[in-house]
Design an enzyme around this catalytic site. Structure first.
Site, short mmCIF file in Angstrom:
data_model
loop_
_atom_site.label_atom_id
_atom_site.label_comp_id
_atom_site.label_asym_id
_atom_site.label_seq_id
_atom_site.Cartn_x
_atom_site.Cartn_y
_atom_site.Cartn_z
CB SER A 6 -0.82 -0.01 1.23
OG SER A 6 -1.74 1.03 1.47
NE ARG A 7 -2.15 5.21 -2.24
CZ ARG A 7 -3.32 6.00 -2.33
NH1 ARG A 7 -3.34 7.20 -3.05
NH2 ARG A 7 -4.55 5.92 -1.72
CE1 TYR A 28 0.78 0.44 -3.86
CE2 TYR A 28 0.96 2.44 -5.39
CZ TYR A 28 0.16 1.48 -4.56
OH TYR A 28 -1.07 2.15 -3.98
CE LYS A 67 -13.41 -3.31 -14.38
NZ LYS A 67 -13.99 -2.17 -14.03
CG ASP A 148 -15.01 2.22 -12.43
OD1 ASP A 148 -15.69 1.42 -11.74
OD2 ASP A 148 -14.17 2.53 -12.30
#
Length: 310
Positions: A6-7, A28, A67, A148
């Site tokens: 995660s960040r 990451y 995606k 989306d």
């Protein structure tokens, strides 16, 4: 499942605790350098996919990227080029293509159960209030309906016709947040075959999908993007319904396909090749050009430089 990134360490730890993941990385970059990681699933917001995928590929990891693969086709080509350079497996996480009932629909079409597929009808729309989920309303993150959820009806058309459309026409309503809140589009394929499709994040639509052929119809029951039921409706004779309940949420099918490809030493998935990813991305690019819809920061690496999507 070996590791999560995660960040922040807090975010990684919270996700790791929830799913009992032993290793939690605070960046990451750290995950990409983890020697015990073989393949990385990228599920960050759309706008980060290109950079995240390239990071992992250059670190020697195989990549399954959610995606839409990237924000546009040119970014997708950049990622694919890095996969070729590094000799690493790369696949778009279009999970719909791997459900057992979708495989059944493909088998019916291959055996000529509905004759030639001539028309496709698919809609994916739901209603979400502006305050419910910020990402969908954030143009910087590729928000809106097309990337989306519109990608799913386009994928059904791609699956049915097996080629890129020759003509693309669509309309979209761009709301106060600058994203496409709902859209309708028609794709024409060779031989006059047609797909009438729609997407929305402010309007609930029907979630069945239909592939109409010369001698029958295939109905993929709601929700067609995560289906467990499909029906063959011939012009003559009785209907045939195949129902295969999901074992979990449905991600298990694409995960198994990735593992199969890695076991066989493949760099590309035959059921979800790079060409199909590019085909669908190019359809969405053309629609957005018609709508004048551009994502801020939508940039394309080209010989070390960046230039805007045009």
């Amino acid at each position: 499942l070996h590791a999560v990134a995660s960040r922040s360490q807090e975010g990684a730890d919270a996700f790791g605790d929830r799913f009992n993941i032993p290793v939690r990385h605070a960046s990451y970059e750290a995950l990409a350098q983890d020697p015990d990681v073989d393949v990385v699933y990228i599920s960050t917001p759309h706008a980060l996919h290109m950079d995240n995928a390239i990071l992992c590929l250059r670190a020697g990891k195989a990549v399954l990227c959610e995606k839409p693969f990237t924000l546009n086709a040119a970014e997708s080509r950049a990622v694919i080029e890095v996969a070729h350079e590094t000799g690493r497996f790369l696949m778009e996480g279009m999970w719909t293509r791997f459900f057992p009932v979708i495989k059944q629909a493909e088998a019916w079409m291959a055996e000529g159960a509905i004759g030639e597929a001539r028309m496709v009808r698919a809609d994916f729309g739901f209603r979400m209030d502006y305050g419910d989920r910020g990402r969908l309303w954030d143009l910087h993150l590729g928000g809106g309906s097309l990337l989306d959820v519109g990608i799913y009806p386009i994928t059904i058309a791609s699956l049915a016709f097996g080629e890129a459309p020759t003509d693309i026409h669509g309309f979209a309503h761009v709301g106060d947040h600058g994203v496409d809140e709902q859209a309708a589009f028609v794709l024409r394929y060779s031989g006059g075959r047609l797909a009438t499709l729609s997407s929305a994040v402010r309007t609930k639509t029907n979630w069945d999908a239909y592939i109409h052929g010369e001698t029958g119809t295939i109905k993929i029951h709601s929700p067609f993007w995560q289906p467990g039921k499909v029906t063959l409706i011939p012009e003559e004779g009785e209907e045939t319904t195949v129902e295969i309940p999901l074992e979990s949420l449905g991600f298990e099918y694409e995960i198994r396909e990735v593992m199969r490809c890695l076991d066989e030493g493949l760099l590309e998935c035959p059921a979800m090749p790079h060409a199909r990813t590019l085909e669908v991305m190019e359809v969405m690019d053309k629609l957005r050009r018609q709508w004048g819809l551009h994502y801020p920061g939508e940039l394309i690496p080209l010989k070390g430089l960046r230039q805007p999507f045009e």
